[in-house]
Write an enzyme that holds these catalytic residues in place. Structure first.
Site, PDB file in Angstrom:
ATOM      1  N   HIS A 117       0.844  -1.201   0.000  1.00 38.98           N
ATOM      2  CA  HIS A 117       0.000   0.000   0.000  1.00 38.98           C
ATOM      3  C   HIS A 117       0.879   1.251   0.000  1.00 38.98           C
ATOM      4  CE1 HIS A 117      -3.576  -2.286   2.034  1.00 38.98           C
ATOM      5  NE2 HIS A 117      -3.208  -2.809   0.894  1.00 38.98           N
ATOM      6  N   TYR A 147      -8.221   3.957   9.263  1.00 39.81           N
ATOM      7  CA  TYR A 147      -8.266   4.109  10.721  1.00 39.81           C
ATOM      8  C   TYR A 147      -9.336   5.173  11.002  1.00 39.81           C
ATOM      9  CZ  TYR A 147      -3.678   1.774  11.104  1.00 39.81           C
ATOM     10  OH  TYR A 147      -2.633   0.870  11.056  1.00 39.81           O
ATOM     11  N   PRO A 204      -1.744  -2.117  19.228  1.00 41.10           N
ATOM     12  CA  PRO A 204      -1.611  -2.425  17.799  1.00 41.10           C
ATOM     13  C   PRO A 204      -1.837  -1.248  16.848  1.00 41.10           C
ATOM     14  CG  PRO A 204      -3.670  -3.319  18.681  1.00 41.10           C
ATOM     15  CD  PRO A 204      -2.910  -2.778  19.850  1.00 41.10           C
ATOM     16  N   LYS A 254       3.306  -1.744  15.078  1.00 39.82           N
ATOM     17  CA  LYS A 254       4.754  -1.802  15.292  1.00 39.82           C
ATOM     18  C   LYS A 254       5.258  -3.116  15.909  1.00 39.82           C
ATOM     19  CE  LYS A 254       6.204   2.058  13.728  1.00 39.82           C
ATOM     20  NZ  LYS A 254       5.713   1.684  12.401  1.00 39.82           N
ATOM     21  N   TYR A 264       5.279   5.580  10.579  1.00 36.72           N
ATOM     22  CA  TYR A 264       4.434   4.418  10.272  1.00 36.72           C
ATOM     23  C   TYR A 264       5.164   3.458   9.329  1.00 36.72           C
ATOM     24  CZ  TYR A 264       0.155   1.813   9.251  1.00 36.72           C
ATOM     25  OH  TYR A 264      -0.784   0.824   9.140  1.00 36.72           O
TER      26      TYR A 264
END
Ligand code: APR
Ligand code: PHB
Length: 405
Positions: free
Chosen positions: A72, A203, A295, A299, A387
């Protein structure tokens, strides 16, 4: 029995470490209390940083992943009924998010260890650690849970046995300093048979609670909703789960969530945790044995990879040239990247979960944080960098370079 490095735990940390050591000519034995089938069937998270992917590539463990994983270029943060895309690929100079389930990584690593003659003892019982502050530490265990007690003498022991394993409690309590935050919410996760609803992860922060849209394959999707961590999964009928998912993910422009049969569901609690120091005598902790992240920042596996990369390099320096400086500073070297990822995971978790303990002012602050994170290029770049490549592996691994030489 004797080996150079005794490894407790066949999760991502233990398996990666064992193979990294093998590539450096260092001998190890893995002791795992579960069966191979249990390990290969346990559903966990599935997001890999660029550095972790580079490391798996360099280890020769990525052939199936490169064929089957989803790559992605961004993620979406959704709030107030609107989606905001963060273009990670552009903001990080071409890095990607790799979505590939943790148990698939484990299947690949176990197969590779078997092909290369790795010693793994599954279903081991009563694993215990001894003589850690001597030059010859030992691990005792039973083969097949109820077999005879056996002993492995090692030069070093790697505690890769997760949060509940016996390694961390083997460090005397007066030497351990523990830092912890328990969140007042957990995640209910489901696996469904359906095509993806979105080409990238979503998210969502909704006043009814957080929701996450992730994927496993073109046919299997992974979805999560924020719930009370003490709630019983029996209280969550499929209908109730779908109602919450639709409500929390709804947008002003009518985005559609694709439903499908739910074939797995469960609730996990969320915590942040770090144990300092991560070493004692000849024992080194790696992965979840030493630290836990919620979560939300994706990571967990990446931190485990970073730890064992540092540990394998430190052991290599010892075996190749007798240098113990890197081993002595293992914990200090790891804690730098661990606290960095702890901060990021805590930040993402705090920003994305409405909290019943919040005042109306704090809720406004959360939405202001989300507005800032999705409108300022500087803030989006920071989020993207953390990220896509937040842990230490990324600092050592460049795409295409063999990090093991
Ligand atoms: N004896 C032998 N093995 C043990 C024992 C024991 N007494 N206790 C636990 N183990 C094993 C577990 O069965 C598990 O397979 O240690 C392994 C630890 O693996 P993980 O919990 O996966 O931890 P780690 O390898 O550090 O990987 C961290 O995994 O939990 C996820 O989200 C987390 O992504 C993160 C990653
Ligand atoms: C998952 O796909 O399981 C997943 C994805 C992103 C996260 C956590 C879990 O932040």
């Amino acid at each position: 029995m004797r080996t150079q490095v005794g490894i407790i735990g066949a999760g991502p940390a233990g398996l990666m470490l064992s193979h990294l050591l093998y590539l450096q000519g260092i001998d190890s034995i893995i002791l795992e209390c579960r069966t191979r089938e249990e390990i290969e069937g346990t559903i966990r998270a599935g997001v890999l940083e660029q550095g972790t992917v580079n490391l798996l590539n360099a280890m020769g463990a990525s052939e199936r992943m490169m064929r089957e994983a989803h790559f992605h270029h961004g993620i979406e943060l959704r709030f107030n009924g609107e989606g905001h895309r963060i273009n990670m690929h552009e903001l990080t100079g071409g890095k990607k998010v790799t979505v590939y389930a943790q148990h698939e990584v484990l299947k690949d690593l176990i197969a590779l260890r078997l092909e290369t003659g790795g010693q793994m003892i599954f279903n081991a019982g009563d694993v215990s650690l001894h003589d850690l502050d001597t030059a010859s530490p030992k691990i005792r265990f039973r083969k097949e849970q109820d077999g005879e007690l056996q002993e492995i003498s090692c030069d070093y022991i790697a505690g890769c046995d997760g949060f509940h394993g016996p390694s961390r409690p083997s460090i005397p309590a007066e030497i351990r300093k523990e830092y912890q935050k328990i969140y007042p919410y957990g995640w209910l996760g489901i696996l469904i048979e359906a095509p993806p609803s979105s080409p990238e992860l979503i998210y969502a922060n909704h006043e009814r609670g957080f929701a996450l849209v992730s994927t496993r394959s073109p046919e299997i999707q992974r979805l999560y909703i924020q719930v009370d961590p003490k709630d019983d999964i029996a209280n969550w009928s499929d209908d109730r789960i779908w109602t919450e998912l639709h409500a929390r993910l709804s947008t002003k422009d009518g985005w559609k969530l694709i439903e499908g049969p739910i074939f797995q569901k469960g609730i996990v609690a969320m915590r942040s945790y770090v144990c300092e120091s991560m070493q004692y005598g000849r024992l080194f902790l790696a992965g979840d044995a030493a630290h836990i992240v919620p979560p939300t920042g994706a990571k967990g596996l990446n931190l485990a990879a970073a730890d064992v990369y540092v540990l394998a390099r430190s052991l290599d320096a010892f075996y190749k040239s007798g240098k113990i400086e890197l081993l002595e500073s293992y914990s200090t070297n790891c804690l730098r990247h661990i606290w960095k990822s702890e901060r990021f995971s805590w930040f993402m978790t705090s920003m994305l979960h409405p909290n019943h303990e919040h005042t109306p002012f704090e809720r406004r602050m959360q939405l202001a944080e989300l507005n800032f994170a999705t409108s300022s290029r500087a803030a989006m770049t920071t989020l993207a960098e953390e990220y896509v490549d937040g842990s230490l592996v990324g600092q050592f691994t460049e795409s295409g370079r063999n990090v093991l030489v």
